[in-house]
Structure formats: C-alpha cells, structure tokens
Scaffold this motif. Sequence first.
Motif, mmCIF file in Angstrom:
data_model
loop_
_atom_site.group_PDB
_atom_site.id
_atom_site.type_symbol
_atom_site.label_atom_id
_atom_site.label_comp_id
_atom_site.label_asym_id
_atom_site.label_seq_id
_atom_site.Cartn_x
_atom_site.Cartn_y
_atom_site.Cartn_z
ATOM 1 N N HIS A 33 59.548 -24.869 33.660
ATOM 2 C CA HIS A 33 59.928 -23.557 34.197
ATOM 3 C C HIS A 33 60.668 -23.700 35.522
ATOM 4 O O HIS A 33 60.639 -22.809 36.361
ATOM 5 N N THR A 34 61.331 -24.848 35.703
ATOM 6 C CA THR A 34 62.066 -25.133 36.935
ATOM 7 C C THR A 34 63.541 -25.317 36.637
ATOM 8 O O THR A 34 63.924 -26.137 35.796
ATOM 9 N N LEU A 35 64.372 -24.531 37.306
ATOM 10 C CA LEU A 35 65.820 -24.680 37.229
ATOM 11 C C LEU A 35 66.278 -25.607 38.350
ATOM 12 O O LEU A 35 65.933 -25.392 39.510
ATOM 13 N N VAL A 36 67.041 -26.622 37.991
ATOM 14 C CA VAL A 36 67.595 -27.565 38.966
ATOM 15 C C VAL A 36 69.109 -27.393 38.995
ATOM 16 O O VAL A 36 69.766 -27.440 37.949
ATOM 17 N N VAL A 37 69.668 -27.178 40.177
ATOM 18 C CA VAL A 37 71.115 -27.065 40.353
ATOM 19 C C VAL A 37 71.534 -28.074 41.418
ATOM 20 O O VAL A 37 70.899 -28.177 42.472
ATOM 21 N N VAL A 38 72.596 -28.835 41.134
ATOM 22 C CA VAL A 38 73.083 -29.857 42.062
ATOM 23 C C VAL A 38 74.582 -29.663 42.261
ATOM 24 O O VAL A 38 75.340 -29.631 41.290
ATOM 25 N N GLY A 39 74.999 -29.529 43.509
ATOM 26 C CA GLY A 39 76.418 -29.392 43.776
ATOM 27 C C GLY A 39 76.758 -29.658 45.224
ATOM 28 O O GLY A 39 76.064 -29.181 46.124
ATOM 29 N N GLY A 40 77.813 -30.422 45.462
ATOM 30 C CA GLY A 40 78.288 -30.644 46.825
ATOM 31 C C GLY A 40 78.903 -29.374 47.383
ATOM 32 O O GLY A 40 79.345 -28.499 46.639
ATOM 33 N N ASP A 41 78.952 -29.275 48.698
ATOM 34 C CA ASP A 41 79.523 -28.078 49.319
ATOM 35 C C ASP A 41 81.035 -28.177 49.486
ATOM 36 O O ASP A 41 81.724 -27.161 49.593
ATOM 37 N N HIS A 42 81.574 -29.391 49.486
ATOM 38 C CA HIS A 42 83.004 -29.629 49.654
ATOM 39 C C HIS A 42 83.236 -31.124 49.533
ATOM 40 O O HIS A 42 82.290 -31.915 49.464
ATOM 41 N N ASP A 43 84.473 -31.537 49.496
ATOM 42 C CA ASP A 43 84.824 -32.955 49.569
ATOM 43 C C ASP A 43 85.049 -33.343 51.027
ATOM 44 O O ASP A 43 85.554 -32.551 51.819
ATOM 45 N N THR A 44 84.675 -34.560 51.366
ATOM 46 C CA THR A 44 84.922 -35.070 52.724
ATOM 47 C C THR A 44 85.716 -36.368 52.651
ATOM 48 O O THR A 44 85.353 -37.287 51.920
ATOM 49 N N GLY A 45 86.779 -36.429 53.418
ATOM 50 C CA GLY A 45 87.512 -37.678 53.585
ATOM 51 C C GLY A 45 88.630 -37.926 52.603
ATOM 52 O O GLY A 45 89.458 -38.799 52.819
ATOM 53 N N GLY A 46 88.674 -37.174 51.509
ATOM 54 C CA GLY A 46 89.710 -37.428 50.515
ATOM 55 C C GLY A 46 89.660 -38.842 49.964
ATOM 56 O O GLY A 46 90.670 -39.531 49.836
ATOM 57 N N MET A 47 88.457 -39.278 49.600
ATOM 58 C CA MET A 47 88.272 -40.634 49.076
ATOM 59 C C MET A 47 89.060 -40.844 47.780
ATOM 60 O O MET A 47 89.165 -39.953 46.948
ATOM 61 N N SER A 48 89.600 -42.052 47.599
ATOM 62 C CA SER A 48 90.275 -42.397 46.342
ATOM 63 C C SER A 48 89.499 -43.470 45.590
ATOM 64 O O SER A 48 88.684 -44.188 46.180
ATOM 65 N N VAL A 49 89.752 -43.551 44.310
ATOM 66 C CA VAL A 49 89.192 -44.612 43.467
ATOM 67 C C VAL A 49 90.330 -45.580 43.194
ATOM 68 O O VAL A 49 91.231 -45.298 42.402
ATOM 69 N N GLY A 50 90.319 -46.733 43.864
ATOM 70 C CA GLY A 50 91.475 -47.617 43.836
ATOM 71 C C GLY A 50 92.419 -47.270 44.972
ATOM 72 O O GLY A 50 92.335 -46.192 45.575
ATOM 73 N N GLY A 51 93.317 -48.190 45.274
ATOM 74 C CA GLY A 51 94.270 -47.938 46.355
ATOM 75 C C GLY A 51 94.871 -49.213 46.887
ATOM 76 O O GLY A 51 94.668 -50.299 46.323
ATOM 77 N N TYR A 52 95.647 -49.079 47.949
ATOM 78 C CA TYR A 52 96.284 -50.215 48.632
ATOM 79 C C TYR A 52 97.236 -50.972 47.714
ATOM 80 O O TYR A 52 97.305 -52.206 47.712
ATOM 81 N N GLY A 53 97.960 -50.196 46.881
ATOM 82 C CA GLY A 53 99.032 -50.783 46.092
ATOM 83 C C GLY A 53 98.609 -51.570 44.882
ATOM 84 O O GLY A 53 99.419 -52.324 44.328
ATOM 85 N N ALA A 54 97.354 -51.404 44.428
ATOM 86 C CA ALA A 54 96.901 -52.182 43.267
ATOM 87 C C ALA A 54 96.154 -51.280 42.297
ATOM 88 O O ALA A 54 95.463 -50.342 42.694
ATOM 89 N N TYR A 55 96.311 -51.567 41.007
ATOM 90 C CA TYR A 55 95.518 -50.880 39.985
ATOM 91 C C TYR A 55 94.165 -51.579 39.905
ATOM 92 O O TYR A 55 93.899 -52.366 39.002
ATOM 93 N N LEU A 56 93.324 -51.263 40.867
ATOM 94 C CA LEU A 56 92.113 -52.061 41.003
ATOM 95 C C LEU A 56 91.044 -51.283 41.753
ATOM 96 O O LEU A 56 91.352 -50.472 42.628
ATOM 97 N N SER A 57 89.792 -51.497 41.380
ATOM 98 C CA SER A 57 88.665 -50.957 42.139
ATOM 99 C C SER A 57 87.561 -51.998 42.168
ATOM 100 O O SER A 57 87.248 -52.615 41.150
ATOM 101 N N LYS A 58 87.001 -52.190 43.348
ATOM 102 C CA LYS A 58 85.902 -53.141 43.503
ATOM 103 C C LYS A 58 84.785 -52.526 44.341
ATOM 104 O O LYS A 58 84.244 -53.154 45.248
ATOM 105 N N ALA A 59 84.454 -51.279 44.032
ATOM 106 C CA ALA A 59 83.413 -50.602 44.806
ATOM 107 C C ALA A 59 82.081 -51.326 44.737
ATOM 108 O O ALA A 59 81.219 -51.141 45.607
ATOM 109 N N ASP A 60 81.903 -52.172 43.733
ATOM 110 C CA ASP A 60 80.642 -52.908 43.602
ATOM 111 C C ASP A 60 80.426 -53.892 44.751
ATOM 112 O O ASP A 60 79.286 -54.268 45.052
#
Length: 447
Positions: A304-331
Amino acid sequence: MKYNKRTIPILCFILLFTSFLLDHPVEANSTGHEAAHVNNVIFMIPDGFSTSYATNYRIYKGSEESSLDPLLVGMMKTKSANNWVTDSAAAATAMATGYKTNNDMISISSDGKPLETILEATKKAGKVTGLVATSTVTHATPAAFAAHVSSRESKAEVALQMVEKVDVLLGGGKRNFLPQSSGGLQKDRNLIEELQHKGYSFIENRDELLKHQEYTSKLLGLFAAGPMSPELDRHVTEQPSLAEMTTAAITSLSQHPEGFFLMVEGSQIDWAGHAHDAAWAMKDIEAFEKAVEVVLDFAEKDQHTLVVVGGDHDTGGMSVGGYGAYLSKADVLRDVKATGKYMAEQLNSKRSNAKEVLKKYANIELTKEEAKRIKKAEAEELGYVINTITSERAYIGWTTKVHSGLDVPLYAYGPASDWFRGSIDNTDVPKLMAKAMNIPFLSSEGY
C-alpha cells in the motif's frame, strides 16, 4: 450446436471461472490505473540526476541495469516560473506544491503567497511525515516541503517552520537549530531542546542511529553542523549512509496506522555535478540506489506504498563519452576513493606531490602535462582541474557548472504508479500523490 463429452467439461469450467471472477474481481497490479489503496507515499529525489547520469552509472556499475531502470515510467519537465533553467528551490516547490515559482523561492508563489505542500496536506489528513537529506535538512529541496520563505538562504527561518510539521527529520545542518550563543543560526532558541521536550528522540551519529532500537514516531537526527560529507569521504566521519537514514525513517513512520509521507533526497549528486566530479556523482548515485532498494523492499512487503523517484533538474550537462572519441570508460571511476576537493586539500603548497596524491586516491598515473595543469591552476579552480583530469580518463564531458533545462527521467512503483506515465510536468507530481492517497490538496483541482 452439438456438445461432445470433451466440450461439456470445458464449458462448465469457463462458466465457473467467469462466476468466480465476477465475485472476486482482480485487484490491479502495481502498474494498473485502477490502483489499490495508497496508505504511504515515499518520494525520492536524486538532486541533479538526468539520463546521462543514469547511463554513466550503468557503465560505472558494470551492469546493464540499475535498480531504477525497471521502474521507469516517463519524463518530467523542469522549467521554473521565470526561467527555462530551474534552480533547486523552484523545482522542489513545483514538486511539493503543484505550482511554478521563481528561482530562489521556497513554496511561495511568484507574487509572494504561501503555497500548501503535499507534506502539509498529508499532515492535515492525519498522517505522519518525514524528510531525509544528505545536505542540511534546511537546504532548498527538503525546505520546499515544509517551509515558506522568499529566499532559499533563510535557513534559520526554515528550521523554525519545520519543527512544527515534520515528525522524522534526518540529515545535516545542526547549527541551523542552535542558538547563536552555541555557534548556531537561531537568534535565541535551541530548537533541538524544544523538540526533545516535545517527545523527539535526538541522535547525532551513525552508532546512535544503528543502536536506536526503539524508534519513536518522532525522530531528529542531525549528523553534521553543516552538510553531511560526500559518500566518497563519509568513511572518515561518524555519519550514517542515506540507506541507513532511510531505514530509520521508515521504521519510525510505519508505526503510525494512518500512513505517512516521506521525502528522501540524494542531495550531493547535484553538488558533484556543479564540481564536475564524476566519481563523486557516481558514488552518491550508488548510495542513492541502496536507499531505493531499502524503499522498494518495504513497498513490496507493504503493498500500500507508492514510490516515486525523480530528479529535480540536470546539473552540469554531463555527457556519456567525449573528448573526440567514441568511447566511455566510466567504470574507471570505481578506482577513485576521494572527491577532487579532498584530493586538492592533500596537495602541499608547491603541489609537488600531485602524482602521489592522484595515484593514491584516484589510481591515476599523471602525465607531465597533467601535473603541470595542476601546478598552474588557480586555487579556486584546483578541484575542477583534478576533476577534469578524472573525467577525461572516464570520457565524461561537462557543458556547464550550473544547471541545464533538460527533462529528467521519472520512476514509480506500487499502486497508482501508472498515473505517472508519459511526459508530465513537475507540478503534476504532488497532485497525483494527493489523488493516490485520496487526501484534500489545494493544488489538486482537475485530478
């Protein structure tokens, strides 16, 4: 029509089963519009979180899916009353009251009128309430659910207003509740002592929180004079995790038979974005995910519990990949053991130990060019320079040091979760919560 020996039993079964369904209608599941009764609402806000954070976190985690991914129901618009790019105060006001306001304002309309919040409406309906944050509990997001001030900087006034409305309050910001004579911001009142006289249990560190077996329905935990530490640096403190605070809040609030409203904020994802500290962001998302798992476990058992999850906005304009390469190494960020700010504080006056510090805390072998960038950096930019080097290793880019106007993902679980599907405005969130709980709410006309 002729019936043989096979068809008669089948027809009998169909008739009996149809009769059973008519007498026992199937209750809607967690995604159905015909929602089961909602007794509790838990609203979780990963401040500053957007789709790029979600994607980078999967890579960081080394998994195709986070705990949030199966709960995705839609996207949320974030603009404020006076700007396409919102701040946290206006965004939280929209999610707490159902009304847009100007940036910097806390649950007050753009023309200066106080706006009822979903927390206040829940309290009026006889339920109990809670706020949990890793910032100060008087910071913009938690403040918007329990206070009404024209400026988010009025933290002493926010604390004064909170003590009348919130049953469980956990996070940082102890000085906002103490008198000036004790180093606090209150003019002449000790709000902590006042709350203890009103029956609140008061705790100040992780051990007290974990050992506090008999959680009363009124609990005040203030674990730092100011904000709590980033998750990356928390191990050198005596502060609890977000998951531990969330567990304590649910334990306390769930004792109340009429139900509860709880807001849980992962505050420092936003601060990491402002600092361009990708490792800090990922670590605080990890801590937030653990809190989400605590909440989902409770909601699954409770039904009987409703859970809602949501950010209030984006911060920083983060990208996935960058610096001239088709690559991501967030790990690679899993090797980072401290924030950029903390690493900057470990450098000596000449910064000649930069290679040793970055190797120890980030597992990065600095190049000569990178070491030169650190040595030449202005003092106020030193943390940014370290964080940029770390981000470059992870191929994570940034477009701004403030917020962006992106829509953000919205997640929901439990009865009435289907009502949040699609593209909605942040002002829709509290209205739908009030409708799910079937409580009066000043902003709920038309829902």
